[in-house]
Design a protein around this motif. Structure first.
Motif, PDB file in Angstrom:
ATOM      1  N   SER A  28      39.889  57.007  16.936  1.00  0.00           N
ATOM      2  CA  SER A  28      39.125  55.796  17.226  1.00  0.00           C
ATOM      3  C   SER A  28      39.795  54.987  18.334  1.00  0.00           C
ATOM      4  O   SER A  28      41.011  54.949  18.447  1.00  0.00           O
ATOM      5  CB  SER A  28      39.008  54.930  15.976  1.00  0.00           C
ATOM      6  OG  SER A  28      38.373  53.697  16.281  1.00  0.00           O
ATOM      7  N   SER A  39      35.786  44.069   8.470  1.00  0.00           N
ATOM      8  CA  SER A  39      35.012  42.830   8.489  1.00  0.00           C
ATOM      9  C   SER A  39      35.920  41.619   8.627  1.00  0.00           C
ATOM     10  O   SER A  39      37.134  41.682   8.398  1.00  0.00           O
ATOM     11  CB  SER A  39      34.189  42.702   7.202  1.00  0.00           C
ATOM     12  OG  SER A  39      35.012  42.306   6.121  1.00  0.00           O
ATOM     13  N   GLU A  98      43.601  48.999   0.730  1.00  0.00           N
ATOM     14  CA  GLU A  98      43.669  49.850   1.909  1.00  0.00           C
ATOM     15  C   GLU A  98      44.976  49.610   2.680  1.00  0.00           C
ATOM     16  O   GLU A  98      45.381  48.467   2.906  1.00  0.00           O
ATOM     17  CB  GLU A  98      42.488  49.576   2.837  1.00  0.00           C
ATOM     18  CG  GLU A  98      41.141  49.991   2.289  1.00  0.00           C
ATOM     19  CD  GLU A  98      40.990  51.492   2.218  1.00  0.00           C
ATOM     20  OE1 GLU A  98      41.690  52.203   2.984  1.00  0.00           O
ATOM     21  OE2 GLU A  98      40.187  51.964   1.404  1.00  0.00           O
ATOM     22  N   PRO A 126      39.452  50.711  12.691  1.00  0.00           N
ATOM     23  CA  PRO A 126      38.072  51.199  12.592  1.00  0.00           C
ATOM     24  C   PRO A 126      37.571  51.130  11.150  1.00  0.00           C
ATOM     25  O   PRO A 126      38.345  51.253  10.199  1.00  0.00           O
ATOM     26  CB  PRO A 126      38.184  52.650  13.070  1.00  0.00           C
ATOM     27  CG  PRO A 126      39.595  53.045  12.746  1.00  0.00           C
ATOM     28  CD  PRO A 126      40.401  51.801  12.990  1.00  0.00           C
ATOM     29  N   ALA A 127      36.283  50.902  11.013  1.00  0.00           N
ATOM     30  CA  ALA A 127      35.669  50.847   9.684  1.00  0.00           C
ATOM     31  C   ALA A 127      34.176  51.096   9.842  1.00  0.00           C
ATOM     32  O   ALA A 127      33.603  50.814  10.904  1.00  0.00           O
ATOM     33  CB  ALA A 127      35.919  49.497   9.028  1.00  0.00           C
ATOM     34  N   PRO A 128      33.518  51.615   8.803  1.00  0.00           N
ATOM     35  CA  PRO A 128      32.077  51.900   8.875  1.00  0.00           C
ATOM     36  C   PRO A 128      31.247  50.630   8.723  1.00  0.00           C
ATOM     37  O   PRO A 128      30.445  50.476   7.780  1.00  0.00           O
ATOM     38  CB  PRO A 128      31.867  52.864   7.702  1.00  0.00           C
ATOM     39  CG  PRO A 128      32.897  52.468   6.699  1.00  0.00           C
ATOM     40  CD  PRO A 128      34.110  52.074   7.520  1.00  0.00           C
ATOM     41  N   THR A 129      31.408  49.695   9.622  1.00  0.00           N
ATOM     42  CA  THR A 129      30.633  48.455   9.617  1.00  0.00           C
ATOM     43  C   THR A 129      29.776  48.411  10.872  1.00  0.00           C
ATOM     44  O   THR A 129      29.906  49.253  11.764  1.00  0.00           O
ATOM     45  CB  THR A 129      31.561  47.224   9.601  1.00  0.00           C
ATOM     46  OG1 THR A 129      32.340  47.217  10.819  1.00  0.00           O
ATOM     47  CG2 THR A 129      32.501  47.260   8.402  1.00  0.00           C
ATOM     48  N   LYS A 130      28.925  47.405  10.958  1.00  0.00           N
ATOM     49  CA  LYS A 130      28.058  47.267  12.123  1.00  0.00           C
ATOM     50  C   LYS A 130      28.872  47.115  13.401  1.00  0.00           C
ATOM     51  O   LYS A 130      28.490  47.620  14.458  1.00  0.00           O
ATOM     52  CB  LYS A 130      27.134  46.062  11.930  1.00  0.00           C
ATOM     53  CG  LYS A 130      26.153  45.840  13.069  1.00  0.00           C
ATOM     54  CD  LYS A 130      25.250  44.649  12.791  1.00  0.00           C
ATOM     55  CE  LYS A 130      24.266  44.427  13.935  1.00  0.00           C
ATOM     56  NZ  LYS A 130      23.383  43.251  13.672  1.00  0.00           N
ATOM     57  N   GLU A 131      30.010  46.422  13.300  1.00  0.00           N
ATOM     58  CA  GLU A 131      30.841  46.182  14.472  1.00  0.00           C
ATOM     59  C   GLU A 131      31.805  47.329  14.745  1.00  0.00           C
ATOM     60  O   GLU A 131      32.416  47.389  15.799  1.00  0.00           O
ATOM     61  CB  GLU A 131      31.621  44.879  14.287  1.00  0.00           C
ATOM     62  CG  GLU A 131      30.728  43.648  14.207  1.00  0.00           C
ATOM     63  CD  GLU A 131      31.505  42.402  13.842  1.00  0.00           C
ATOM     64  OE1 GLU A 131      32.311  42.466  12.874  1.00  0.00           O
ATOM     65  OE2 GLU A 131      31.334  41.373  14.510  1.00  0.00           O
ATOM     66  N   GLY A 132      31.955  48.232  13.771  1.00  0.00           N
ATOM     67  CA  GLY A 132      32.839  49.368  13.941  1.00  0.00           C
ATOM     68  C   GLY A 132      34.281  49.099  13.585  1.00  0.00           C
ATOM     69  O   GLY A 132      35.140  49.972  13.756  1.00  0.00           O
TER      70      GLY A 132
END
Length: 227
Positions: free
Chosen positions: A126, A140, A53, A131-137
């Protein structure tokens, strides 16, 4: 203390003797792996060639240019940036996101600003830089270290190691230790010194970081030269 109590007649025995052998002493402190100055260029070129990425590549470069910790980078927000196109651009990280729980001001070099502007395009609308599609947003906590692993740096380099590498090189180059420690957001352990030594050294740190960013460019093999 118990032996003193026994000697003074305040206790009949030392109960701490019952714990002898039951508690393990702390092992030697483990230092996070960090590359030496001669190896830095190779690592930086590996980052530039990273095939994962793009935001991960940019995050690693931003760590290298700012000495920030992984968590401080991951949760970065655009609202924290000040005067990005002005004469004294800086990143104001709130106290609650710092390990020391003290607000941290980071002077931004032209190289760091270029990284942030590319990230802004990727982050779209964002509020987060990563930003990322994780619980924290956000990305990781393992994203950056796993990227280094994929580059072949398992046990050879860590994200935190960039801080150690920068500190070593800047100290060897004769930069003021106080500037370096403040940039690393290290808390002064001497209470008396801490009470009087509240200066941010922003202008001095800006000069130091500009030198450092040019040093990284030169090590990577780009056109900038080390002054």
């Amino acid at each position: 203390m118990f032996r003193f109590a026994v000697a003074g007649g305040r206790a009949t025995r030392d109960p701490s003797q019952d714990l002898r052998g039951a508690l393990r002493t702390a092992g030697p402190q483990k230092h996070r792996a960090a590359v030496k100055a001669p190896e830095l260029g190779k690592l930086l070129r590996a980052i530039e060639s990273y095939q994962g990425e793009r935001s991960t590549l940019l995050a690693l470069k931003l760590v290298a240019h700012t000495f920030l910790r992984t968590s401080e980078i991951r949760f970065g927000q655009w609202s924290e940036l000040e005067q990005l196109d002005g004469p004294v651009p800086q990143w104001r990280i709130p106290a609650e996101r710092m390990k020391s729980r003290i607000e941290h001001l980071v002077p931004l070099t032209s190289q760091a600003i270029a990284i942030l502007k590319e990230l802004k395009v990727q982050a779209a609308n964002s509020r987060f830089m990563f930003p990322a599609p994780t619980k924290e947003g956000v990305i990781s906590q393992n994203t950056l270290i796993y990227a280094l692993y994929r580059m072949g740096y398992h046990s050879r380099a860590t994200v935190h190691g960039f801080r150690s590498t920068a500190s070593t090189i800047l100290n060897e180059q004769g930069f003021n230790r106080d500037w370096i420690e403040r940039q690393l957001a290290h808390v002064e352990r001497n209470d008396v010194r801490a009470a009087y030594n509240t200066a941010e050294w922003l202008s001095d740190r800006r000069i130091m970081l500009c030198w450092w960013s040019d040093y990284l460019d030169a090590a990577t093999g780009e056109s900038a030269t080390v002054g």
